[in-house]
Enzyme design. Structure first.
Site, PDB file in Angstrom:
ATOM      1  N   ASN A   1      -5.482   1.973 -13.242  1.00 31.13           N
ATOM      2  CA  ASN A   1      -4.566   0.991 -12.644  1.00 31.13           C
ATOM      3  C   ASN A   1      -3.134   1.417 -12.892  1.00 31.13           C
ATOM      4  O   ASN A   1      -2.846   2.101 -13.871  1.00 31.13           O
ATOM      5  CB  ASN A   1      -4.799  -0.385 -13.282  1.00 31.13           C
ATOM      6  CG  ASN A   1      -3.913  -1.465 -12.674  1.00 31.13           C
ATOM      7  OD1 ASN A   1      -3.725  -1.519 -11.454  1.00 31.13           O
ATOM      8  ND2 ASN A   1      -3.346  -2.319 -13.510  1.00 31.13           N
TER       9      ASN A   1
ATOM     10  N   HIS B   1       0.606  -0.383 -13.466  1.00 33.30           N
ATOM     11  CA  HIS B   1       1.289  -1.660 -13.684  1.00 33.30           C
ATOM     12  C   HIS B   1       2.796  -1.382 -13.728  1.00 33.30           C
ATOM     13  O   HIS B   1       3.224  -0.444 -14.410  1.00 33.30           O
ATOM     14  CB  HIS B   1       0.810  -2.306 -14.987  1.00 33.30           C
ATOM     15  CG  HIS B   1       1.371  -3.672 -15.166  1.00 33.30           C
ATOM     16  ND1 HIS B   1       0.845  -4.779 -14.525  1.00 33.30           N
ATOM     17  CD2 HIS B   1       2.455  -4.114 -15.842  1.00 33.30           C
ATOM     18  CE1 HIS B   1       1.571  -5.845 -14.829  1.00 33.30           C
ATOM     19  NE2 HIS B   1       2.554  -5.468 -15.623  1.00 33.30           N
TER      20      HIS B   1
ATOM     21  N   ILE C   1     -11.134  -7.080 -11.902  1.00 33.61           N
ATOM     22  CA  ILE C   1     -12.287  -6.242 -11.565  1.00 33.61           C
ATOM     23  C   ILE C   1     -13.510  -6.794 -12.294  1.00 33.61           C
ATOM     24  O   ILE C   1     -13.481  -6.970 -13.518  1.00 33.61           O
ATOM     25  CB  ILE C   1     -12.017  -4.783 -12.000  1.00 33.61           C
ATOM     26  CG1 ILE C   1     -10.813  -4.229 -11.230  1.00 33.61           C
ATOM     27  CG2 ILE C   1     -13.243  -3.901 -11.785  1.00 33.61           C
ATOM     28  CD1 ILE C   1     -10.983  -4.225  -9.723  1.00 33.61           C
TER      29      ILE C   1
ATOM     30  N   GLY D   1       0.773  -1.237   0.000  1.00 31.43           N
ATOM     31  CA  GLY D   1       0.000   0.000   0.000  1.00 31.43           C
ATOM     32  C   GLY D   1       0.803   1.285   0.000  1.00 31.43           C
ATOM     33  O   GLY D   1       0.270   2.334   0.352  1.00 31.43           O
ATOM     34  N   SER D   2       2.074   1.236  -0.428  1.00 22.07           N
ATOM     35  CA  SER D   2       2.839   2.490  -0.464  1.00 22.07           C
ATOM     36  C   SER D   2       2.223   3.457  -1.478  1.00 22.07           C
ATOM     37  O   SER D   2       2.151   4.667  -1.226  1.00 22.07           O
ATOM     38  CB  SER D   2       4.320   2.243  -0.763  1.00 22.07           C
ATOM     39  OG  SER D   2       4.490   1.707  -2.048  1.00 22.07           O
ATOM     40  N   ASN D   3       1.758   2.924  -2.599  1.00 22.14           N
ATOM     41  CA  ASN D   3       1.100   3.807  -3.578  1.00 22.14           C
ATOM     42  C   ASN D   3      -0.205   4.368  -3.031  1.00 22.14           C
ATOM     43  O   ASN D   3      -0.524   5.540  -3.259  1.00 22.14           O
ATOM     44  CB  ASN D   3       0.831   3.042  -4.878  1.00 22.14           C
ATOM     45  CG  ASN D   3       2.078   2.925  -5.736  1.00 22.14           C
ATOM     46  OD1 ASN D   3       2.532   3.905  -6.304  1.00 22.14           O
ATOM     47  ND2 ASN D   3       2.647   1.732  -5.792  1.00 22.14           N
TER      48      ASN D   3
ATOM     49  N   ARG E   1      -6.724  -8.833  -7.865  1.00 18.05           N
ATOM     50  CA  ARG E   1      -7.855  -9.565  -8.450  1.00 18.05           C
ATOM     51  C   ARG E   1      -8.413  -8.827  -9.652  1.00 18.05           C
ATOM     52  O   ARG E   1      -8.304  -7.605  -9.754  1.00 18.05           O
ATOM     53  CB  ARG E   1      -8.959  -9.743  -7.410  1.00 18.05           C
ATOM     54  CG  ARG E   1      -8.518 -10.641  -6.262  1.00 18.05           C
ATOM     55  CD  ARG E   1      -9.687 -11.286  -5.594  1.00 18.05           C
ATOM     56  NE  ARG E   1      -9.246 -12.100  -4.468  1.00 18.05           N
ATOM     57  CZ  ARG E   1      -8.815 -13.349  -4.577  1.00 18.05           C
ATOM     58  NH1 ARG E   1      -8.768 -13.938  -5.749  1.00 18.05           N
ATOM     59  NH2 ARG E   1      -8.429 -14.007  -3.503  1.00 18.05           N
TER      60      ARG E   1
HETATM   61  C1  GRF Z   1       3.397  -1.550  -7.397  1.00 18.76           C
HETATM   62  O1  GRF Z   1       4.640  -1.811  -7.967  1.00 18.76           O
HETATM   63  C2  GRF Z   1       2.333  -1.463  -8.437  1.00 18.76           C
HETATM   64  O2  GRF Z   1       2.784  -0.990  -9.652  1.00 18.76           O
HETATM   65  C3  GRF Z   1       1.918  -2.882  -8.614  1.00 18.76           C
HETATM   66  O3  GRF Z   1       2.009  -3.460  -7.329  1.00 18.76           O
HETATM   67  C4  GRF Z   1       2.942  -2.718  -6.546  1.00 18.76           C
HETATM   68  C5  GRF Z   1       2.244  -2.295  -5.307  1.00 18.76           C
HETATM   69  O4  GRF Z   1       3.111  -1.687  -4.390  1.00 18.76           O
HETATM   70  N1  GRF Z   1       0.662  -2.990  -9.285  1.00 18.76           N
HETATM   71  P1  GRF Z   1       2.492  -1.006  -3.085  1.00 18.76           P
HETATM   72  O5  GRF Z   1       1.568  -2.026  -2.452  1.00 18.76           O
HETATM   73  O6  GRF Z   1       1.757   0.216  -3.519  1.00 18.76           O
HETATM   74  O7  GRF Z   1       3.640  -0.682  -2.186  1.00 18.76           O
END
Ligand code: GRF
Length: 190
Positions: free
Chosen positions: A103, A105, A89, A12-14, A87
């Site tokens: 999304n 990727h 969608i 969940g860093s993003n 998962r």
């Molecule tokens: C990220 O590299 C994103 O691109 C991919 O999964 C990873 C998730 O990282 N889909 P985080 O959970 O946000 O740290």
């Protein structure tokens, strides 16, 4: 205020970057809900710490339109951001949010996309293929895995001796730099 639901399965860093970005941005969008398919995912702890409501849904619940549309309506969700959500969608959500599900990727799609290509697996494949560059792709979600319209890509070099972990570091840096602001620019055009 328009409202975003972030779907995430893992660290969940993003998601955290996105929550903070919209909180401070004054752009008229806010993260109203974090949804995960894994009760033990670290993203849940982040949501609690950041005071964002969260929900956990099982695979069956994710596939149940009454439950999912009900949840989206309860939180008045206007758009969905997938940040490491593992998962597929369901079609009813894509129909309910046409062109409104984004999304990220961690590769330069269409390379290294599709089934099984997530997280560290992507970076391992990039290293194994001796790619000289990789990157991130921010795209719309349609019914195909990693298939929808590409909104943005950013690239980074891969050194011959880079490990998958080092590539992953570089990718996270690109994500940190671009994902929130590209998403914000996209959402403000809706
Ligand atoms: C990220 O590299 C994103 O691109 C991919 O999964 C990873 C998730 O990282 N889909 P985080 O959970 O946000 O740290």
């Amino acid at each position: 205020m328009k409202r975003i639901a972030i779907f995430a399965s893992g660290n969940g860093s993003n998601a955290e970057n996105m929550i903070n970005y919209f909180r401070d941005s004054g752009l008229g969008w806010t993260v109203a809900l974090v949804l995960s398919d894994r009760p033990e995912a670290k993203v849940i702890q982040r949501a609690v710490r950041l005071d964002v409501p969260y929900a956990v849904v099982s695979k069956t619940e994710l596939g149940d339109s009454d439950i999912m549309i009900g949840l989206m309506e309860r939180y008045s969700v206007d758009a969905i951001v997938l940040a490491g959500f593992l998962r597929m969608i369901p079609g009813f959500l894509i129909e309910r949010y046409p062109g409104r599900i984004v999304n990220i990727h961690p590769s330069l799609l269409p390379k290294y996309g599709g089934k099984g290509m997530y997280g560290r697996h992507v970076h391992e494949a990039v290293v194994a293929a001796k790619e000289s560059e990789t990157g991130i792709t921010i795209h719309l979600v349609d019914e195909h895995c990693d298939g929808g319209r590409i909104i943005f890509q950013a690239r980074t070099a891969v050194a011959p001796d880079d490990t998958a972990a080092e590539v992953e570091e570089k990718i996270h840096e690109l994500e940190r730099l671009h994902f929130p602001c590209v998403t914000a620019a996209f959402l403000s055009g809706l």
